[in-house]
Design a protein around this motif. Structure first.
Motif, PDB file in Angstrom:
ATOM      1  N   ALA B  22       0.763  -1.291   0.038  1.00  0.00           N
ATOM      2  CA  ALA B  22      -0.567   0.063   0.240  1.00  0.00           C
ATOM      3  C   ALA B  22       0.987   1.584   0.508  1.00  0.00           C
ATOM      4  CB  ALA B  22      -1.076  -0.055   1.693  1.00  0.00           C
ATOM      5  N   LYS B  46      -2.369   7.016   0.219  1.00  0.00           N
ATOM      6  CA  LYS B  46      -3.028   8.838   1.672  1.00  0.00           C
ATOM      7  C   LYS B  46      -3.416   8.410   3.622  1.00  0.00           C
ATOM      8  CE  LYS B  46      -6.215  10.619  -1.026  1.00  0.00           C
ATOM      9  NZ  LYS B  46      -6.225   9.951  -2.008  1.00  0.00           N
ATOM     10  N   THR B  48      -2.871   5.067   4.850  1.00  0.00           N
ATOM     11  CA  THR B  48      -2.824   4.310   5.045  1.00  0.00           C
ATOM     12  C   THR B  48      -1.108   5.335   5.212  1.00  0.00           C
ATOM     13  OG1 THR B  48      -2.891   2.594   3.755  1.00  0.00           O
ATOM     14  CG2 THR B  48      -0.494   2.401   4.883  1.00  0.00           C
ATOM     15  N   GLN B  86     -11.100  11.229   9.041  1.00  0.00           N
ATOM     16  CA  GLN B  86     -12.271  11.633   7.658  1.00  0.00           C
ATOM     17  C   GLN B  86     -13.365  11.995   7.907  1.00  0.00           C
ATOM     18  OE1 GLN B  86     -11.340   8.753   4.616  1.00  0.00           O
ATOM     19  NE2 GLN B  86     -12.479   9.855   3.110  1.00  0.00           N
ATOM     20  N   HIS B 194      -8.027  14.305  -2.406  1.00  0.00           N
ATOM     21  CA  HIS B 194      -8.106  13.792  -3.631  1.00  0.00           C
ATOM     22  C   HIS B 194      -8.453  15.528  -4.145  1.00  0.00           C
ATOM     23  CE1 HIS B 194     -11.630  10.524  -2.730  1.00  0.00           C
ATOM     24  NE2 HIS B 194     -11.532  11.903  -3.459  1.00  0.00           N
TER      25      HIS B 194
HETATM   26  N1  LIG Z   1      -6.617  -3.297   6.524  1.00  0.00           N
HETATM   27  C1  LIG Z   1      -6.100  -3.101   5.169  1.00  0.00           C
HETATM   28  N2  LIG Z   1      -6.031  -4.493   4.330  1.00  0.00           N
HETATM   29  C2  LIG Z   1      -5.827  -4.203   3.252  1.00  0.00           C
HETATM   30  N3  LIG Z   1      -5.442  -3.978   2.214  1.00  0.00           N
HETATM   31  C3  LIG Z   1      -5.732  -2.417   2.824  1.00  0.00           C
HETATM   32  C4  LIG Z   1      -6.326  -2.803   4.325  1.00  0.00           C
HETATM   33  N4  LIG Z   1      -6.429  -1.092   4.148  1.00  0.00           N
HETATM   34  C5  LIG Z   1      -5.893  -0.883   3.767  1.00  0.00           C
HETATM   35  N5  LIG Z   1      -5.915  -1.040   1.737  1.00  0.00           N
HETATM   36  C6  LIG Z   1      -5.187  -1.300   0.788  1.00  0.00           C
HETATM   37  O1  LIG Z   1      -4.201  -0.189   0.576  1.00  0.00           O
HETATM   38  C7  LIG Z   1      -4.470   1.099  -0.266  1.00  0.00           C
HETATM   39  C8  LIG Z   1      -4.429   2.097   0.269  1.00  0.00           C
HETATM   40  O2  LIG Z   1      -4.742   2.614   1.036  1.00  0.00           O
HETATM   41  P1  LIG Z   1      -5.474   4.076   1.736  1.00  0.00           P
HETATM   42  O3  LIG Z   1      -6.782   3.609   2.238  1.00  0.00           O
HETATM   43  O4  LIG Z   1      -4.662   4.479   1.579  1.00  0.00           O
HETATM   44  O5  LIG Z   1      -6.267   4.165   0.687  1.00  0.00           O
HETATM   45  P2  LIG Z   1      -5.842   6.239   0.145  1.00  0.00           P
HETATM   46  O6  LIG Z   1      -4.810   6.262  -0.785  1.00  0.00           O
HETATM   47  O7  LIG Z   1      -6.913   6.638   1.587  1.00  0.00           O
HETATM   48  O8  LIG Z   1      -7.939   6.240  -0.634  1.00  0.00           O
HETATM   49  P3  LIG Z   1      -8.894   7.250  -0.622  1.00  0.00           P
HETATM   50  O9  LIG Z   1      -8.364   8.228  -1.159  1.00  0.00           O
HETATM   51  O10 LIG Z   1      -9.943   6.114  -1.538  1.00  0.00           O
HETATM   52  O11 LIG Z   1      -9.122   7.352   0.904  1.00  0.00           O
HETATM   53  C9  LIG Z   1      -5.611   0.205  -1.096  1.00  0.00           C
HETATM   54  O12 LIG Z   1      -5.489  -0.227  -2.294  1.00  0.00           O
HETATM   55  C10 LIG Z   1      -6.744  -0.660   0.539  1.00  0.00           C
HETATM   56  O13 LIG Z   1      -7.146  -1.784  -0.652  1.00  0.00           O
END
Ligand SMILES: Nc1ncnc2c1ncn2[C@@H]1O[C@H](COP(=O)(O)OP(=O)(O)OP(=O)(O)O)[C@@H](O)[C@H]1O
Ligand SMILES: [Mg+2]
Lengths: 262, 373
Positions: B22, B46, B48, B86, B194
């Motif tokens: 991720a 982001k 994560t 969020q 975003h």
């Molecule tokens: N607990 C988890 N287990 C498995 N995969 C995860 C987990 N948390 C996040 N992911 C995966 O990690 C990737 C990044 O997730 P993240 O939540 O950081 O995205 P983001 O950039 O915040 O997206 P958004 O703009 O939709 O919030 C995604 O593909 C998500 O499916």
């Protein structure tokens, strides 16, 4: 006429449903004011005597006292143990979690007489003297499942981000549990405790098997039903009902006042 | 590198979820007091990243430093970092005041009441102190979430799309308010979004993330005027990307060739070797009738035909078909002077050579990731 009926059908249905539910309760209330006699089946005239002296009939109050004592003890134990089991099942991944989740339903699914008979056999084989302790053990055993299920549902509905937010705001694990998790799960625990108490308080079948010569209120009523229930039992029944209603009303009032103050 | 006292420094920060990466080796330094935006499409990592900085997610690799302090292994409650979640995550059983006071009480601060009320005043919600979160509007809850975090004066404030649930008007209002609060209290803000416009208007620096990596980092104008990758060029605003071949140099410019026409790109805005794409923003291009002369010194492309002209109020968007089969987009401001072109007009395109940028790779890359957002 039919238009009037279609307009008021729901009201009529509601009234009938309430009548159905409350007729026995109303009957108990009214007959608690009946003139005392050996049995309490026919109306002989109004009196307050039963209410001023509810312990008139032999053993009724000691049976009630036993029931309350057993109810409180088994509620306390079942609620504490059940809440701990619920947290373990909801929060931790461990071997045997899935089977435990299923087994917890077993006491709910097993017919009460079967449970009662097997418990009695167990106690006799282990030479445990029957009495208050065996009743409490039996009551804890069957009410703990209900506590686990109720509390687990509440924990599952908890947003994990709330606990994360608390940790982000400098609360360590213990403080997070005390200030966020526990208060939010508390209504579920309280509901579970009430359920456990009422299950224990009116249990007859299992109690009857494992109680030895200890008398409880349901046992007393059951036995006296053979020869005529004294009006004092009606008084106690009515009082329990009024107490429960009073508690519910007080809780509602408290909530209403609090929401208005804000 | 010499970090000032409480710069936030991520080194090789990585998070893998059962085989899926991720966040992929993030290296990033955010200066104290900076308003930093993390921008990227959904799922790019982001949240994560923020969760690892807050300590709510354990990194698979890499480290997190606050100044000289290594906080990688620290519990969330041991870090001088606070988060605006969020979905706010306000405590439903506590009053607004107690929500804001929560962090202060845990830290054993003395004048809890004064500080909490000050924080509530900062977000202009002092009069709602005794309410429950459920009795507030979405925008009010958002501000309480902000007050609850800011009141602790953390070294770093993490904001995870805090404006995501708000309507456009409230959003704009809150953006201004956030910016005001950040200047007022002077703490480092790491703002995830975003919404590119939000990132550009608020942040001192923006990092564009894609697939767990930072594609490019810089001031908003820098990212917009000189995107470094096709992904950034397409994710931040719109770009025309034309595949060109190198044909020599002329002073500080690289000469390139497309369909026999010569164009110039500043060499320092050009990847040094391999396949080259010339990029130019639609609003930088001027349309001229095919018959008119074009001032010399400009990049010029002839042989275009207007496919479509859409009137957008402040501007008109033209879609121009080029001889080599590509459609280019041109935004023309509706100044009321100059020519308007209708469908089928023969046109030529002209722009300042300095407005071109050169990118490596092929034009398709990055476009599809933009669409998935
Ligand atoms: N607990 C988890 N287990 C498995 N995969 C995860 C987990 N948390 C996040 N992911 C995966 O990690 C990737 C990044 O997730 P993240 O939540 O950081 O995205 P983001 O950039 O915040 O997206 P958004 O703009 O939709 O919030 C995604 O593909 C998500 O499916
Ligand atoms: Mg996210």
């Amino acid at each position: 006429m039919s238009r009037w009926l279609s307009k008021h059908a729901l009201h009529i249905y509601g009234v009938l449903a309430f009548a159905y539910i409350f007729t026995p309760i109303a009957y108990v209330m009214v007959f608690s004011f009946n003139q005392p006699a050996r049995s309490n089946l026919t109306w002989r005239g109004f009196t307050l005597e039963n209410w001023t002296n509810p312990c008139g009939a032999p053993e009724v109050c000691s049976a009630l006292g036993n029931s309350l004592k057993i109810g409180l003890a088994s509620t306390l134990i079942a609620t504490v143990l059940g809440t701990m089991v619920a947290f373990a099942l909801a929060r931790y991944r461990f071997r045997g979690r899935t089977p435990t989740n299923l087994l917890i339903f077993l006491p709910m699914a097993t017919p009460e007489v079967v449970l009662a008979a097997s418990l009695l056999t167990l106690f006799l084989n282990l030479r445990v003297p029957l009495g208050t302790a065996t009743i409490v053990i039996a009551h804890v055993m069957f009410s703990i499942s209900f506590v686990v299920v109720a509390v687990k549902a509440r924990i599952a509905s908890l947003d994990p981000r709330l606990e994360q937010a608390a940790q982000d705001l400098y609360a360590n694990e213990f403080e997070t549990f005390r200030r966020i998790t526990l208060p939010l799960v508390a209504p579920g625990i309280a509901g579970a405790a009430l359920l456990a108490f009422s299950l224990s308080f009116d249990d007859f079948i299992i109690t009857n098997f494992v109680s030895g010569d200890v008398n409880t209120f349901p046992k007393f009523v059951y036995v006296s039903a053979q020869r005529g229930i004294p009006a004092d039992a009606y008084v106690i029944g009515s009082a329990m009902f009024l107490l429960a209603m009073g508690l519910v009303l007080a809780a509602e009032l408290f909530r209403w006042r609090r929401s208005r103050r804000l | 590198m010499t970090a000032s006292r409480s710069d936030l420094r991520l080194t090789g920060l990585t998070k893998r979820f059962s085989g899926f990466t991720a966040v992929d080796g993030l290296d990033l330094t955010i200066s104290q007091g900076e308003f930093f935006a993390l921008l990227g499409p959904s799922g790019c990592g982001k949240t994560t990243t923020l969760r690892m900085i807050a300590g709510l997610e354990e990194p698979t690799g890499g480290s997190i430093h606050l100044g000289d302090l290594d906080v990688t292994e620290k519990k969330p409650y041991q870090r001088p970092v606070n988060t605006v979640f969020q979905n706010y995550a306000l405590f439903p059983h506590l009053s607004v005041f107690e929500n804001v006071a929560f962090g202060l009480r845990r830290r054993g601060v003395k004048d809890v009441k004064k500080q909490a009320l000050e924080a509530l005043d900062l977000v202009e919600l002092g009069h709602l102190a005794q309410r429950r979160p459920a009795q507030l509007s979405g925008g009010q809850q958002q501000r309480i979430a902000l007050a609850r975090a800011v009141v602790n004066r953390p070294q770093v404030l993490l904001l995870d799309e805090p404006l995501g649930a708000l309507d456009l008007k409230l959003r704009r209002q809150m953006q201004i308010e956030l910016k005001r609060i950040q200047t007022e209290v002077g703490i480092t803000f790491v703002h995830v979004t975003h919404d590119q416009e939000e990132a550009m208007t608020m942040a001192d620096r923006v990092a564009v993330m894609n697939h767990g990596k930072i594609e490019q980092l810089g001031a908003p104008a820098e990212l917009y005027e000189a995107p470094g990758t096709t992904f950034v060029a397409n994710f931040l605003g719109q770009s025309n990307l034309v595949a060109v071949t190198r044909s020599g140099t002329d002073g500080q410019y690289t000469m390139v060739d497309v369909g026999g026409q010569k164009l110039r790109i500043r060499t320092d805005r050009c990847s040094s070797e391999g396949e080259l794409l010339l990029g130019v923003r639609p609003e930088k291009i001027r349309l001229h009738s095919a018959a008119d002369p074009v001032p010399s010194g400009l990049n010029q492309l002839t042989g275009g035909v207007v496919l479509d002209a859409s009137y957008l109020g402040v501007s008109t968007q033209y879609l121009v078909r080029m001889p080599w089969g590509q459609n280019l987009t041109v935004f023309a401001q509706n100044l009321g002077i100059g020519e308007r072109f209708s469908d089928g007009s023969a046109v030529q395109l002209a722009w300042e050579p300095d407005h071109s940028f050169g990118l490596a790779g092929d034009a398709g890359a990055g476009v599809e990731s933009t669409l998935e957002d």
